[in-house]
Design an enzyme around this catalytic site. Structure first.
Site, PDB file in Angstrom:
ATOM      1  N   LYS A 123       0.836  -1.214   0.000  1.00 38.49           N
ATOM      2  CA  LYS A 123       0.000   0.000   0.000  1.00 38.49           C
ATOM      3  C   LYS A 123       0.867   1.258   0.000  1.00 38.49           C
ATOM      4  O   LYS A 123       0.454   2.283  -0.535  1.00 38.49           O
ATOM      5  CB  LYS A 123      -0.989  -0.015   1.167  1.00 38.49           C
ATOM      6  CG  LYS A 123      -2.051  -1.083   0.987  1.00 38.49           C
ATOM      7  CD  LYS A 123      -3.374  -0.776   1.657  1.00 38.49           C
ATOM      8  CE  LYS A 123      -4.409  -1.815   1.237  1.00 38.49           C
ATOM      9  NZ  LYS A 123      -5.684  -1.710   1.899  1.00 38.49           N
ATOM     10  N   LYS A 205      -3.757 -10.470  -7.038  1.00 37.45           N
ATOM     11  CA  LYS A 205      -5.009 -10.657  -6.299  1.00 37.45           C
ATOM     12  C   LYS A 205      -6.120  -9.816  -6.922  1.00 37.45           C
ATOM     13  O   LYS A 205      -5.876  -8.691  -7.349  1.00 37.45           O
ATOM     14  CB  LYS A 205      -4.758 -10.197  -4.848  1.00 37.45           C
ATOM     15  CG  LYS A 205      -5.893 -10.398  -3.891  1.00 37.45           C
ATOM     16  CD  LYS A 205      -5.598  -9.755  -2.530  1.00 37.45           C
ATOM     17  CE  LYS A 205      -6.132  -8.331  -2.455  1.00 37.45           C
ATOM     18  NZ  LYS A 205      -6.421  -7.829  -1.103  1.00 37.45           N
ATOM     19  N   LYS A 208     -10.230  -4.376  -5.457  1.00 39.54           N
ATOM     20  CA  LYS A 208     -11.156  -3.295  -5.804  1.00 39.54           C
ATOM     21  C   LYS A 208     -10.403  -2.053  -6.261  1.00 39.54           C
ATOM     22  O   LYS A 208     -10.972  -1.185  -6.910  1.00 39.54           O
ATOM     23  CB  LYS A 208     -12.031  -2.971  -4.613  1.00 39.54           C
ATOM     24  CG  LYS A 208     -11.259  -2.653  -3.359  1.00 39.54           C
ATOM     25  CD  LYS A 208     -12.223  -2.548  -2.198  1.00 39.54           C
ATOM     26  CE  LYS A 208     -11.577  -2.950  -0.898  1.00 39.54           C
ATOM     27  NZ  LYS A 208     -12.512  -3.430   0.080  1.00 39.54           N
TER      28      LYS A 208
END
Ligand code: ATP
Ligand code: LTN
Length: 340
Positions: A123, A205, A208
């Site tokens: 992130k 993965k 969203k």
């Protein structure tokens, strides 16, 4: 309206805790890896399901959207089949004990162990302009979520395994430093479907936050969009429905199909023997559409009744706070905070 929710302390069953961030799009990966199992486990455990809005703000959120997404996620939990009479449902920011326990646990956690976390590193790369302290502290807040309710089991996708290891470490660390206080939880990671991959890049993965919308199926995608996304899903040139490590695209589609039909990989291979990817992709899309359509309709219906949803959240906040404060009081006492 009265919305009865049973408090976990009222029975002998073990407590189960999980949460999802209200960050807008909820994907098929979230459903197969987490939500679907939440529904399946609700009879066996005393389940506590949280909308983790405090986690969501570790990346920038538009306030109006965050508010909207919070209620939509609660409605999705219910639409998927989570029964508010069996489970405790609430919003994380409604229970101050989460932030309070997080602070105490922060003082038992080293900067090194947080900076090594895979999700933090990912992130930080994705949001390089906003590597805030909350992003680094995200796993400790998650630990607080789980430990406050003395959860024995935490159903999550495979990406959360490292956070569950930290949860166990911190529970044991506190218990050893002071005295037994926290239940040391086990992760519940499904054998199949724990890591649904992107439809466009089966080495990543399904997420969203993927800028390529064809990579994920959103729980709210209409049937034609779902059909189109599966049609375009990346496979390989072998044109044969067979699972294998060297065939991540097809294997991923098989996992999705298995999740909705209950069939094994062997059965799926037999079903599509001698048939091409076109047939298979259409069947996967049909299975997903058949499962999502009623959920979508029910979510819409529930969102029209805000009073009902607010009732669930108000009662959930109260019950959750009572349970959480019981654990927090023990923690404060053992830590040496002056008691009045
Ligand atoms: P992001 O995609 O932005 O990293 P996220 O979807 O992982 O976010 P959450 O919404 O908090 O973040 O995840 C909720 C649950 O869904 C977690 O239990 C997580 O492990 C699970 N999950 C998320 N993506 C997948 C996936 N592709 N396959 C299986 N489970 C998943
Ligand atoms: N980090 C989790 C969401 C989450 C969670 C939790 C999951 C926050 N607190 C407690 C299980 C238990 C994620 O899936 N991204």
């Amino acid at each position: 309206m009265e919305t009865p929710q049973k408090a976990p302390e009222a029975s002998e069953k073990k407590v189960l805790f999980s949460g999802i961030q209200p960050t807008g799009i909820i994907t098929l990966g979230n459903y197969i890896g987490a939500l679907k199992n939440w529904v399946a486990l609700q009879d066996e455990y005393d389940c506590v399901y949280c909308v983790v809005d405090m986690h969501a703000i570790t990346v920038r959120q538009d306030p109006a959207n965050l508010r909207k997404n919070t209620l939509e996620l609660l409605a999705l939990y219910l639409a998927c089949g989570i029964d508010p009479e069996k489970c405790l449902l609430f919003v994380q920011s409604h229970v101050p004990a989460h932030a309070e326990l997080c602070w105490v646990l922060n003082c038992l956690t080293s900067v090194g162990e947080l900076s090594r976390m895979t999700q933090f590193k990912d992130k930080s790369r994705k949001h390089a302009d906003n590597v805030n302290m909350g992003l680094m502290d995200y796993p400790v807040l998650m630990v607080a979520d789980i430990l406050l309710y003395q959860a024995a089991l935490v159903p999550v996708g495979a990406d959360q395994k490292q956070h569950l290891e930290l949860t166990r470490d911190l529970a044991i660390r506190f218990n050893n430093r002071y005295s037994p206080t926290f239940t040391v939880p086990e992760p519940y990671i499904p054998r199949q479907g724990a890591r649904i991959m992107s439809l466009q890049d089966p080495s990543a993965k399904m997420s969203k936050s993927d800028p390529d919308e064809n990579g994920f199926v959103a729980m709210t995608d209409p049937p034609e969009v779902i059909a189109r996304k599966f049609k375009r899903a990346v496979t390989d040139s072998l044109a044969c429905v067979k699972a294998g490590e060297d065939r991540p695209g097809v294997t991923n589609l098989m996992s999705i199909y298995a999740a909705f039909t209950g069939r094994t990989f062997g059965q799926i291979e037999d079903e599509f023997a001698g048939r091409g990817y076109g047939d298979f992709k259409a069947a996967v899309a049909d299975a997903v559409i058949a499962a999502l359509s009623p959920i979508q309709a029910e979510q819409k219906r529930l969102l029209a009744d805000k009073a009902y949803l607010h009732g669930i959240l108000a009662e959930g906040a109260q019950k959750a706070a009572r349970l959480a404060n019981k654990t927090l009081a023990k923690v404060y006492k053992k830590t040496g905070f002056y008691q009045l």
